[in-house]
Every structure is written in structure tokens, then in C-alpha cells.
Design a protein around this motif. Structure first.
Motif, PDB file in Angstrom:
ATOM      1  N   LEU A 187       0.858  -1.175   0.000  1.00 51.30           N
ATOM      2  CA  LEU A 187       0.000   0.000   0.000  1.00 51.30           C
ATOM      3  C   LEU A 187       0.895   1.225   0.000  1.00 51.30           C
ATOM      4  CD1 LEU A 187      -2.724  -1.031   2.628  1.00 51.30           C
ATOM      5  CD2 LEU A 187      -2.953  -0.997   0.142  1.00 51.30           C
ATOM      6  N   LEU A 188       0.597   2.176  -0.885  1.00 53.55           N
ATOM      7  CA  LEU A 188       1.437   3.351  -1.066  1.00 53.55           C
ATOM      8  C   LEU A 188       0.592   4.621  -1.070  1.00 53.55           C
ATOM      9  CD1 LEU A 188       3.578   2.002  -4.072  1.00 53.55           C
ATOM     10  CD2 LEU A 188       4.242   1.994  -1.653  1.00 53.55           C
ATOM     11  N   TYR A 189       1.231   5.752  -0.821  1.00 52.21           N
ATOM     12  CA  TYR A 189       0.626   7.085  -0.894  1.00 52.21           C
ATOM     13  C   TYR A 189      -0.402   7.254   0.227  1.00 52.21           C
ATOM     14  CZ  TYR A 189      -0.398  11.377  -3.621  1.00 52.21           C
ATOM     15  OH  TYR A 189      -0.513  12.674  -4.061  1.00 52.21           O
ATOM     16  N   ALA A 190       0.083   7.519   1.430  1.00 51.00           N
ATOM     17  CA  ALA A 190      -0.781   7.685   2.594  1.00 51.00           C
ATOM     18  C   ALA A 190      -1.849   8.733   2.321  1.00 51.00           C
ATOM     19  CB  ALA A 190       0.044   8.083   3.811  1.00 51.00           C
ATOM     20  N   SER A 191      -3.087   8.414   2.648  1.00 53.48           N
ATOM     21  CA  SER A 191      -4.221   9.284   2.361  1.00 53.48           C
ATOM     22  C   SER A 191      -4.307  10.400   3.399  1.00 53.48           C
ATOM     23  CB  SER A 191      -5.513   8.468   2.377  1.00 53.48           C
ATOM     24  OG  SER A 191      -6.637   9.310   2.310  1.00 53.48           O
ATOM     25  N   PHE A 192      -4.315  11.633   2.903  1.00 57.91           N
ATOM     26  CA  PHE A 192      -4.463  12.776   3.801  1.00 57.91           C
ATOM     27  C   PHE A 192      -5.751  13.543   3.521  1.00 57.91           C
ATOM     28  CE2 PHE A 192      -1.757  13.848   0.180  1.00 57.91           C
ATOM     29  CZ  PHE A 192      -2.437  14.906  -0.391  1.00 57.91           C
ATOM     30  N   TYR A 193      -6.470  13.120   2.490  1.00 61.47           N
ATOM     31  CA  TYR A 193      -7.682  13.826   2.088  1.00 61.47           C
ATOM     32  C   TYR A 193      -8.461  12.871   1.192  1.00 61.47           C
ATOM     33  CZ  TYR A 193     -10.611  17.162  -0.479  1.00 61.47           C
ATOM     34  OH  TYR A 193     -11.666  17.813  -1.066  1.00 61.47           O
ATOM     35  N   SER A 194      -9.692  12.541   1.551  1.00 59.63           N
ATOM     36  CA  SER A 194     -10.420  11.487   0.845  1.00 59.63           C
ATOM     37  C   SER A 194     -11.826  11.909   0.454  1.00 59.63           C
ATOM     38  CB  SER A 194     -10.468  10.226   1.721  1.00 59.63           C
ATOM     39  OG  SER A 194      -9.179   9.771   2.002  1.00 59.63           O
ATOM     40  N   PRO A 195     -11.965  12.779  -0.550  1.00 61.48           N
ATOM     41  CA  PRO A 195     -13.309  13.119  -1.034  1.00 61.48           C
ATOM     42  C   PRO A 195     -13.920  11.956  -1.789  1.00 61.48           C
ATOM     43  CG  PRO A 195     -11.656  14.053  -2.481  1.00 61.48           C
ATOM     44  CD  PRO A 195     -10.909  13.421  -1.336  1.00 61.48           C
ATOM     45  N   GLU A 196     -15.237  11.831  -1.703  1.00 66.74           N
ATOM     46  CA  GLU A 196     -15.884  10.716  -2.392  1.00 66.74           C
ATOM     47  C   GLU A 196     -15.849  10.896  -3.897  1.00 66.74           C
ATOM     48  OE1 GLU A 196     -20.012   8.076  -2.193  1.00 66.74           O
ATOM     49  OE2 GLU A 196     -19.744   9.831  -0.908  1.00 66.74           O
ATOM     50  N   TYR A 197     -16.018  12.141  -4.360  1.00 71.62           N
ATOM     51  CA  TYR A 197     -15.998  12.408  -5.792  1.00 71.62           C
ATOM     52  C   TYR A 197     -15.025  13.537  -6.073  1.00 71.62           C
ATOM     53  CZ  TYR A 197     -20.321   9.717  -5.658  1.00 71.62           C
ATOM     54  OH  TYR A 197     -21.252   8.733  -5.450  1.00 71.62           O
ATOM     55  N   LEU A 198     -14.259  13.383  -7.144  1.00 73.19           N
ATOM     56  CA  LEU A 198     -13.295  14.393  -7.552  1.00 73.19           C
ATOM     57  C   LEU A 198     -13.648  14.936  -8.929  1.00 73.19           C
ATOM     58  CD1 LEU A 198      -9.906  12.677  -6.626  1.00 73.19           C
ATOM     59  CD2 LEU A 198     -10.887  14.682  -5.514  1.00 73.19           C
ATOM     60  N   ALA A 199     -13.412  16.250  -9.130  1.00 71.89           N
ATOM     61  CA  ALA A 199     -13.455  16.783 -10.478  1.00 71.89           C
ATOM     62  C   ALA A 199     -12.180  16.327 -11.181  1.00 71.89           C
ATOM     63  CB  ALA A 199     -13.514  18.311 -10.436  1.00 71.89           C
ATOM     64  N   ILE A 200     -12.300  15.750 -12.361  1.00 71.34           N
ATOM     65  CA  ILE A 200     -11.124  15.256 -13.064  1.00 71.34           C
ATOM     66  C   ILE A 200     -11.136  15.754 -14.498  1.00 71.34           C
ATOM     67  CG2 ILE A 200     -10.888  13.181 -11.637  1.00 71.34           C
ATOM     68  CD1 ILE A 200     -12.195  11.602 -13.904  1.00 71.34           C
ATOM     69  N   CYS A 201      -9.960  15.874 -15.087  1.00 74.17           N
ATOM     70  CA  CYS A 201      -9.873  16.224 -16.513  1.00 74.17           C
ATOM     71  C   CYS A 201      -8.916  15.266 -17.218  1.00 74.17           C
ATOM     72  CB  CYS A 201      -9.450  17.676 -16.703  1.00 74.17           C
ATOM     73  SG  CYS A 201      -7.838  18.110 -16.047  1.00 74.17           S
ATOM     74  N   GLY A 202      -8.835  14.056 -16.702  1.00 73.37           N
ATOM     75  CA  GLY A 202      -7.976  13.048 -17.292  1.00 73.37           C
ATOM     76  C   GLY A 202      -7.699  11.948 -16.281  1.00 73.37           C
ATOM     77  N   ARG A 203      -6.753  11.101 -16.582  1.00 71.65           N
ATOM     78  CA  ARG A 203      -6.451   9.947 -15.748  1.00 71.65           C
ATOM     79  C   ARG A 203      -5.375  10.269 -14.720  1.00 71.65           C
ATOM     80  NH1 ARG A 203     -10.818   6.990 -15.967  1.00 71.65           N
ATOM     81  NH2 ARG A 203     -11.582   6.845 -18.084  1.00 71.65           N
ATOM     82  N   ASP A 204      -5.467   9.591 -13.546  1.00 68.24           N
ATOM     83  CA  ASP A 204      -4.448   9.777 -12.509  1.00 68.24           C
ATOM     84  C   ASP A 204      -3.118   9.148 -12.923  1.00 68.24           C
ATOM     85  OD1 ASP A 204      -6.159  11.105 -10.719  1.00 68.24           O
ATOM     86  OD2 ASP A 204      -6.959   9.223  -9.965  1.00 68.24           O
TER      87      ASP A 204
END
Length: 370
Positions: A187-204
């Protein structure tokens, strides 16, 4: 001895952080520089249009071995075209039966094993197809995920905004690494902020030279993803246009990320694509105004435009945002209806515009910057 040991630990941590900071390249796109239309080199691929291959938008796009693979973000299907734009086939179809998917979001083309794999994030499964015949082979049940990406060692990276719980320490992480059998490795990238939905304009996730990278919509840091670690590679600096701080996000955007960011003066969301020579950052500001920017990795030259300014400079009428890269070029979709309504000044595009109809599929534009 204890104070000395404590001091040594503090110094070690400080040095480790300093070394980590030294590895990060600052991508500074802070001013608008002049660039002419002759600085761009284009190749255009009109995608064939018929009843079997109509699609509404590009969710994910890759060009592999002279074949164009596109996930239709509207009708949720995967289509295959050859490098000239001729339609080859649709892989699988929507449904709940064998070989059928609910919401395809990611895919992987394995040219060695001759397998095409589709990630279905609503159906929570991977579906595998023969790359030569496109016939369904088998599926695997997956963890929750919004996207997945394949690493050079054959392992798979999964990302989920609400995070994955560590059974030992109960902490949450954005990224899970599994092997090809979907057994958890890390498991990587410790979560510091976890919104249920994100505005996105492409892939992570994005890839360059077979390496995998991740850029979260709300973070300016770009990480290289490996099975055992994340390495910070870039930090995006867009000058007066700022990313919201963690404190601001937690206080103002925990419940409704999109509405809070759109109403603010912060960057709403962004997406990074990278070639061997350039990095592109596409992003949205207040009231949904789209920007497109470029950074030259060799000489640190940068350019920043609103999308309308970029259209005026290039003549790429009817363009969307950057969807991928191929052969050191960025890939942008051009919409047929806009091309027919607003003529382009690009000479190579004129014969295509004369032939297409307003309800045809998009034209792919592959472009590089001199």
C-alpha cells in the motif's frame, strides 16, 4: 546517550527529506511566452465512422503497435482502429455476462503474452481477451478502484480516492499494489484527504517509456510508481494560479470537492501528460475555464494558454484536452461538428474537413513542438 541518539535520528530524517526534495524537479510554468503557429508539427488521423464504431468521447486512449485503442467515455465500450483510422472491432460489450463489462475505465495491451485486459471499475473485475482474435478469455474479481495501471515488473497499481485500509496500522492509502493474481503486495501514498468524488480532466496514472506515474487531481506532486515505493519526480508550479492547501481542502472541500473548488480561486483539477521532451499540464480554474500549458524538460521553456488562446495560435478548431501521447507527440481530439462550422487555417487539415460530416467521429491530432 539518549539525547545523542535522538539528535542523530532527527538529523537522519532531515537529511532524508532534503535528499527527497533534491530529487524533485520544479516544473515552473509561470508566464506566457510568445510562440507561433509554425512551432507546431501535426499529423491527423480521422477515425472511421459507421454504426458499429460511433462513440461520444475519449475516456482512455493508447496507440500500441500501430493500433488505436479507445475507451468511449459516453457509451462505455472499447474500440480498436488501425493507425490510419480504419475501424477494426469493438472488444467485449456492456452487460453482466461473461466477457461483458459495466464501466470500462482502464486497459492494458500485453504484446508479449498477446492479451488485452480491460479494467471495469463498476463491475469490479479485470476482463482478459486474446489480442489477436479479441475473443474473451477469463475474468478476475478486483478490489475497489477508480483506475488501474500495469507496472514494468508485471504487477498492477490500483487507485481509489477513498483509499485502502491497512489491516495492521488502520491507516488509509490511495494506491494498492498487487501481483497479476491480484494478491496484495503493498500500500502506497498515505491518504491525507479522501473526497468521495473528484473533479477530473484526465487519468491519474500515465506512462512514459514503460514507467508508470501518478498525479492526483488536487496535488502538484507527480510520483513515479513502483511496486515497493513512490518516488516524487516533479512539482508543478503554475505561478499565480495556485493549488489549494491541505488545510483548505479539509475545511472547505471535504463533502463537495467539485463545487468548492469551482467557486474558489484555486486550481479546480489538473492532468499531466509527458513525452521525452515536454510535459503538458491541462487544468481548470474558477468557473470551469480550461488552460493548456507546456514545459520543455531540456531548456525549461514554458508556454501557458487558455484553450481559446491555444486554438487561435494553432488553428486546432474544435479541440478537446490532451488525451495521451505517442511517438513523442501529444494527442488531442478534434470534434467533427466544430471542424465543419469553423474552418481551420492548418493546411494539412483542409482535405479532412472537406470530407467529414458534422456527426462523424473525431479526428485525432498528434502534434509536437519544435
Amino acid at each position: 546517550m539518549k539525547p545523542i541518539v535522538l539528535l542523530l535520528c532527527i538529523l537522519f530524517i532531515a537529511c532524508s527529506r532534503s535528499k527527497q526534495d533534491d530529487r524533485i524537479t520544479k516544473i515552473s510554468i509561470t508566464e506566457n511566452k510568445e510562440i507561433g503557429e509554425k512551432a507546431f508539427v501535426y499529423k491527423f488521423i480521422p477515425l472511421e465512422t459507421n454504426n458499429d464504431c460511433l462513440f461520444g468521447g475519449i475516456g482512455t486512449l493508447q496507440i500500441v503497435d500501430d493500433k488505436i485503442y479507445i475507451i468511449d467515455s459516453k457509451d462505455e465500450k472499447l474500440l480498436v482502429f488501425d493507425i490510419s483510422g480504419k475501424f477494426i472491432t469493438q472488444v467485449g460489450k456492456r452487460g453482466s455476462g461473461p466477457g461483458e463489462y459495466v464501466s470500462p475505465c482502464s486497459f492494458h495491451v500485453d504484446t508479449v503474452k498477446r492479451v488485452l485486459t480491460i479494467g471495469d471499475n463498476n463491475g469490479l473485475k479485470l476482463l482478459h481477451y486474446n489480442l489477436d482474435t479479441y475473443k474473451y478469455l477469463f475474468s478476475q474479481k478486483t478490489p475497489f478502484f477508480s483506475e488501474c495501471a500495469w507496472l514494468p515488473d508485471g504487477n498492477i497499481a490500483w487507485i481509489f480516492p477513498l483509499g485502502y485500509k491497512n489491516a495492521t496500522n488502520k491507516e488509509t492509502y490511495y494506491i494498492k499494489i498487487t501481483d497479476s493474481n491480484l494478491k496484495e503486495i503493498n500500500l502506497l501514498y498515505a491518504s491525507f484527504y479522501s473526497p468521495e468524488y473528484l473533479a477530473i480532466c484526465g487519468r491519474d496514472f500515465y506512462t512514459l517509456n514503460d514507467m508508470c506515474y501518478v498525479n492526483m487531481a488536487f496535488s502538484p506532486i507527480i510520483y513515479k510508481v513502483e511496486s515497493d515505493k513512490l518516488t516524487p519526480i516533479y512539482k508543478i508550479d503554475l505561478g499565480s494560479q495556485k493549488f489549494a492547501s491541505l488545510d483548505w481542502l479539509q475545511q472547505n472541500a471535504a463533502e463537495d470537492y467539485t463545487s468548492a473548488l469551482i467557486a474558489s480561486d484555486y486550481i479546480t483539477t489538473h492532468n499531466v501528460k509527458e513525452t521525452n521532451d515536454w510535459i503538458s499540464v491541462c487544468y481548470y480554474m474558477k468557473r470551469g475555464i480550461p488552460f493548456i500549458s507546456f514545459y520543455n524538460k531540456k531548456n525549461a521553456t514554458s508556454y501557458k494558454f487558455t484553450v481559446s488562446e491555444f486554438i487561435n495560435v494553432t488553428g486546432l478548431t474544435g479541440m478537446g484536452l490532451i488525451k495521451g501521447t505517442y511517438d513523442n507527440c501529444f494527442i488531442i481530439p478534434l470534434f467533427a461538428d466544430a471542424l465543419k462550422r469553423h474552418n481551420s487555417k492548418i493546411k494539412e487539415l483542409q482535405p479532412i474537413i472537406e470530407k467529414i460530416k458534422e456527426d462523424d467521429n473525431i479526428v485525432l491530432c498528434l502534434f509536437s513542438i519544435k
